[in-house]
Design an enzyme around this catalytic site. Structure first.
Site, mmCIF file in Angstrom:
data_model
loop_
_atom_site.group_PDB
_atom_site.id
_atom_site.type_symbol
_atom_site.label_atom_id
_atom_site.label_comp_id
_atom_site.label_asym_id
_atom_site.label_seq_id
_atom_site.Cartn_x
_atom_site.Cartn_y
_atom_site.Cartn_z
ATOM 1 C CG ASP A 216 -66.942 -27.453 37.703
ATOM 2 O OD1 ASP A 216 -67.652 -26.825 38.507
ATOM 3 O OD2 ASP A 216 -67.168 -27.467 36.467
ATOM 4 C CE1 TYR B 130 -70.135 -29.075 31.464
ATOM 5 C CE2 TYR B 130 -68.714 -29.750 33.257
ATOM 6 C CZ TYR B 130 -69.302 -28.752 32.507
ATOM 7 O OH TYR B 130 -69.039 -27.440 32.800
ATOM 8 C CE LYS C 295 -70.552 -26.142 36.450
ATOM 9 N NZ LYS C 295 -69.765 -27.197 35.787
ATOM 10 C CG HIS D 46 -74.536 -25.455 33.354
ATOM 11 N ND1 HIS D 46 -74.234 -26.771 33.123
ATOM 12 C CD2 HIS D 46 -73.462 -24.758 32.916
ATOM 13 C CE1 HIS D 46 -73.025 -26.862 32.576
ATOM 14 N NE2 HIS D 46 -72.548 -25.650 32.437
HETATM 15 N N1 LIG Z 1 -70.247 -23.271 33.926
HETATM 16 C C1 LIG Z 1 -70.013 -23.289 32.632
HETATM 17 O O1 LIG Z 1 -70.839 -22.875 31.806
HETATM 18 C C2 LIG Z 1 -68.716 -23.838 32.155
HETATM 19 C C3 LIG Z 1 -68.337 -23.653 30.811
HETATM 20 C C4 LIG Z 1 -67.099 -24.157 30.413
HETATM 21 C C5 LIG Z 1 -66.291 -24.820 31.326
HETATM 22 N N2 LIG Z 1 -66.699 -25.017 32.615
HETATM 23 C C6 LIG Z 1 -65.868 -25.737 33.601
HETATM 24 O O2 LIG Z 1 -64.565 -25.177 33.593
HETATM 25 C C7 LIG Z 1 -63.615 -26.187 33.309
HETATM 26 C C8 LIG Z 1 -62.414 -25.615 32.593
HETATM 27 O O3 LIG Z 1 -62.777 -24.967 31.405
HETATM 28 P P1 LIG Z 1 -62.530 -25.585 29.938
HETATM 29 O O4 LIG Z 1 -62.566 -27.064 30.004
HETATM 30 O O5 LIG Z 1 -63.485 -24.903 29.031
HETATM 31 O O6 LIG Z 1 -61.125 -25.071 29.490
HETATM 32 P P2 LIG Z 1 -59.683 -24.761 30.117
HETATM 33 O O7 LIG Z 1 -59.490 -25.399 31.429
HETATM 34 O O8 LIG Z 1 -59.496 -23.302 29.964
HETATM 35 O O9 LIG Z 1 -58.741 -25.453 29.033
HETATM 36 C C9 LIG Z 1 -58.750 -26.822 28.793
HETATM 37 C C10 LIG Z 1 -57.910 -27.084 27.552
HETATM 38 O O10 LIG Z 1 -56.561 -26.687 27.797
HETATM 39 C C11 LIG Z 1 -55.700 -27.809 27.678
HETATM 40 N N3 LIG Z 1 -54.735 -27.707 28.797
HETATM 41 C C12 LIG Z 1 -54.952 -28.017 30.095
HETATM 42 N N4 LIG Z 1 -53.861 -27.781 30.828
HETATM 43 C C13 LIG Z 1 -52.940 -27.296 29.994
HETATM 44 C C14 LIG Z 1 -51.605 -26.875 30.176
HETATM 45 N N5 LIG Z 1 -51.033 -26.900 31.375
HETATM 46 N N6 LIG Z 1 -50.919 -26.444 29.081
HETATM 47 C C15 LIG Z 1 -51.495 -26.415 27.862
HETATM 48 N N7 LIG Z 1 -52.771 -26.799 27.636
HETATM 49 C C16 LIG Z 1 -53.479 -27.240 28.695
HETATM 50 C C17 LIG Z 1 -56.578 -29.033 27.783
HETATM 51 O O11 LIG Z 1 -56.038 -30.101 27.015
HETATM 52 P P3 LIG Z 1 -56.005 -31.644 27.488
HETATM 53 O O12 LIG Z 1 -57.261 -31.947 28.220
HETATM 54 O O13 LIG Z 1 -55.912 -32.359 26.188
HETATM 55 O O14 LIG Z 1 -54.783 -31.823 28.330
HETATM 56 C C18 LIG Z 1 -57.870 -28.534 27.152
HETATM 57 O O15 LIG Z 1 -57.808 -28.590 25.746
HETATM 58 C C19 LIG Z 1 -64.441 -27.188 32.484
HETATM 59 O O16 LIG Z 1 -63.815 -28.435 32.323
HETATM 60 C C20 LIG Z 1 -65.718 -27.209 33.254
HETATM 61 O O17 LIG Z 1 -65.578 -28.015 34.431
HETATM 62 C C21 LIG Z 1 -67.899 -24.517 33.035
#
Ligand SMILES: NC(=O)c1ccc[n+]([C@@H]2O[C@H](COP(=O)([O-])OP(=O)(O)OC[C@H]3O[C@@H](n4cnc5c(N)ncnc54)[C@H](OP(=O)(O)O)[C@@H]3O)[C@@H](O)[C@H]2O)c1
Length: 277
Positions: A51, A56, A81, A114
């Site tokens: 994704d 990004y 997106k 998005h």
């Molecule tokens: N459509 C939208 O508006 C929107 C908005 C936000 C996000 N997204 C998408 O959703 C994806 C996921 O959301 P997100 O990146 O906001 O946050 P997330 O997946 O909820 O959390 C990512 C964070 O958690 C840490 N992490 C990952 N696996 C872990 C584990 N097993 N144990 C402990 N910590 C862990 C990562 O650290 P490290 O990377 O340092 O390991 C990073 O700091 C995004 O990457 C993006 O593709 C979309």
């Protein structure tokens, strides 16, 4: 309930396209070496979905990692997106072409709006419909749409999005949206499923100990058992693997119900009715 029994299992979107239940999120992952390594690690761990988004700034690295993996293009599901500044009919068509070139692909599997930019998202949606009709995109959907935004584009176009990707985790359970999406066969996909790493909740720790899993794995399993597609982000090899190791256990109904009680309607990101970007 979920049909996800192993890492590459898919869910059928309402237009017949199969989407993996698990994907790698790459928000905040740097273009170049970092994203290439993360996507490569994920593909090696068995992920078949990534994704990304134009905003990004890492579509090029995602495309490169996929190409150099040697895995057939058709076996990998790519989501990107259209960013807010590029919305509107013609602008979206141009933005799509840029994304497609950076990703080094002929077609994108899932293209999302998005955010629901007021005055623009209906025209943006019409551009996505055209891209789908012309075969450039296998499925089209939205992100950060509340039920009223969904209602608006469906009434305007007659075309129902296949997916709504929204912030969703134990502290923000999106009950009203869930109901609406279930009624319209729109698949919910959780962004920030891991609450951006804020996993320090007592119940998560308790269930992690009980099931011999980590708090992250408990949440991702909770999503899957409710039919929610997940895209956890990590740039850490061990966590990329950990987040995929969620297909060998089942949370009990009682524990699902306890997790449901964590809802506080708490957002880590912006409210789609009130954002300024
Ligand atoms: N459509 C939208 O508006 C929107 C908005 C936000 C996000 N997204 C998408 O959703 C994806 C996921 O959301 P997100 O990146 O906001 O946050 P997330 O997946 O909820 O959390 C990512 C964070 O958690 C840490 N992490 C990952 N696996 C872990 C584990 N097993 N144990 C402990 N910590 C862990 C990562 O650290 P490290 O990377 O340092 O390991 C990073 O700091 C995004 O990457 C993006 O593709 C979309």
């Amino acid at each position: 309930m979920t049909s996800a029994a192993k890492i590459q299992d898919t869910v059928k979107l309402h237009n017949g396209v199969d989407m993996p239940w698990l994907g790698l999120g790459v928000w905040k992952t740097k273009d170049g070496d970092e994203v290439i390594r993360a996507v490569t690690d994920a593909l090696e761990a068995g992920y078949r979905s990534v994704d990304t988004a134009a905003v990004y700034g890492n579509e090029a690295g995602v495309g490169q990692a996929i190409r150099q993996s040697g895995i057939p293009r058709d076996d990998i599901f790519i989501t990107t997106k259209v960013w807010n500044a590029d919305q509107g009919f013609e602008q979206t068509l141009r933005a799509f072409e840029e994304s497609r070139k950076k990703l080094l692909v002929d077609t994108v599997d899932l293209y999302l709006i998005h955010w629901p930019v007021k005055e623009k998202y209906k025209d943006t949606w019409k551009a996505l419909i055209k891209l789908h009709q012309e075969g450039y995109v296998r499925a089209i959907g939205v992100s950060n749409f509340h039920p009223h935004h969904l209602r608006d584009i469906i009434e305007d176009s007659g075309v129902v999005p296949t997916v709504d990707q929204v912030e969703l985790h134990p502290l923000l359970q999106q009950r009203e949206l869930r109901q609406y999406c279930a009624e319209h066969q729109i698949r919910l996909e959780a962004w920030s499923p891991l609450m951006q790493g804020n996993l320090d909740l007592p119940l998560l720790q308790e269930l992690a100990a009980k099931y011999g899993k980590s708090p992250a794995q408990i949440i991702l399993r909770w999503d899957l058992q409710q039919g929610v597609v997940v895209i956890p982000k990590s740039v850490t090899t061990s966590r990329i693997r950990e987040n995929a190791d969620i297909f060998d256990f089942q949370l009990s109904d009682d524990d699902l119900a306890r997790l449901d009680q964590l809802n506080e309607n708490k957002r880590f990101g912006a409210d789609p009715d009130n954002f300024n970007f």
